[in-house]
Design a protein around this motif. Structure first.
Motif, PDB file in Angstrom:
ATOM      1  N   UNK A 143      10.505  17.861  -9.973  1.00 53.74           N
ATOM      2  CA  UNK A 143      10.731  16.679  -9.137  1.00 53.74           C
ATOM      3  C   UNK A 143      12.164  16.209  -9.308  1.00 53.74           C
ATOM      4  N   UNK A 144      12.562  15.301  -8.445  1.00 55.54           N
ATOM      5  CA  UNK A 144      13.893  14.695  -8.508  1.00 55.54           C
ATOM      6  C   UNK A 144      13.703  13.193  -8.550  1.00 55.54           C
ATOM      7  N   UNK A 145      14.403  12.532  -9.451  1.00 49.70           N
ATOM      8  CA  UNK A 145      14.288  11.079  -9.579  1.00 49.70           C
ATOM      9  C   UNK A 145      14.925  10.424  -8.363  1.00 49.70           C
ATOM     10  N   UNK A 146      14.134   9.584  -7.685  1.00 50.86           N
ATOM     11  CA  UNK A 146      14.662   8.888  -6.510  1.00 50.86           C
ATOM     12  C   UNK A 146      15.003   7.432  -6.819  1.00 50.86           C
TER      13      UNK A 146
ATOM     14  N   UNK B 159      12.131  20.055  -3.859  1.00 48.23           N
ATOM     15  CA  UNK B 159      12.342  20.775  -2.595  1.00 48.23           C
ATOM     16  C   UNK B 159      12.444  19.830  -1.395  1.00 48.23           C
ATOM     17  N   UNK B 160      12.131  18.549  -1.599  1.00 42.37           N
ATOM     18  CA  UNK B 160      12.162  17.565  -0.524  1.00 42.37           C
ATOM     19  C   UNK B 160      13.594  17.197  -0.142  1.00 42.37           C
TER      20      UNK B 160
ATOM     21  N   UNK C 219      18.572  13.277 -10.383  1.00 41.32           N
ATOM     22  CA  UNK C 219      18.443  14.256 -11.461  1.00 41.32           C
ATOM     23  C   UNK C 219      17.114  15.007 -11.361  1.00 41.32           C
ATOM     24  N   UNK C 220      17.142  16.359 -11.431  1.00 43.54           N
ATOM     25  CA  UNK C 220      15.903  17.129 -11.415  1.00 43.54           C
ATOM     26  C   UNK C 220      15.190  17.050 -12.763  1.00 43.54           C
ATOM     27  N   UNK C 221      13.854  16.986 -12.704  1.00 47.44           N
ATOM     28  CA  UNK C 221      13.009  16.844 -13.892  1.00 47.44           C
ATOM     29  C   UNK C 221      11.821  17.786 -13.751  1.00 47.44           C
TER      30      UNK C 221
ATOM     31  N   UNK D 265      20.607  13.352  -4.438  1.00 46.39           N
ATOM     32  CA  UNK D 265      20.755  14.620  -5.169  1.00 46.39           C
ATOM     33  C   UNK D 265      21.903  14.468  -6.156  1.00 46.39           C
ATOM     34  N   UNK D 266      21.700  14.992  -7.337  1.00 49.85           N
ATOM     35  CA  UNK D 266      22.720  14.940  -8.383  1.00 49.85           C
ATOM     36  C   UNK D 266      23.545  16.226  -8.329  1.00 49.85           C
ATOM     37  N   UNK D 267      24.850  16.105  -8.272  1.00 48.52           N
ATOM     38  CA  UNK D 267      25.697  17.291  -8.222  1.00 48.52           C
ATOM     39  C   UNK D 267      26.142  17.736  -9.614  1.00 48.52           C
TER      40      UNK D 267
END
Length: 89
Positions: free
Chosen positions: A10-13, A71-72, A34-36, A77-79
């Motif tokens: 998942x990615x923190x929104x 994937x959403x 950040x992806x988690x 998005x964190x670079x």
């Protein structure tokens, strides 16, 4: 974060909490975008991998972290993050 099953990436929104909760999550490296990886979950909390480290969150803190599937197209998005599968050096 609590609604995702084990193994989800998942990615923190966002963080839906007060100043202390937000500060704690940011200090742990859980920044928006950040992806988690969810390593385990349950009603008492969850264990996640973020930025190469495993972090255990109580159910209260885990519920304050808003996330979307990585994937959403939703959310930031964190670079700077290497991704959930990268290893810490």
């Amino acid at each position: 974060m609590t609604e995702f099953p084990t193994g989800s990436v998942v990615r923190i929104s966002g963080i839906d909490g007060g100043r202390q909760a937000r500060s704690r999550m940011l200090a742990l490296g859980m920044t928006p975008g950040c992806p988690v990886t969810v390593l385990s979950g349950g009603s008492k909390g969850c264990r996640v991998r973020v930025r190469g480290s495993d972090v255990v969150l109580c159910c209260g803190l885990a519920a304050k972290i808003l996330a979307v599937l990585d994937s959403s197209d939703e959310g930031p998005r964190c670079t700077c993050c290497p991704g959930p599968r990268a290893r810490a050096s």
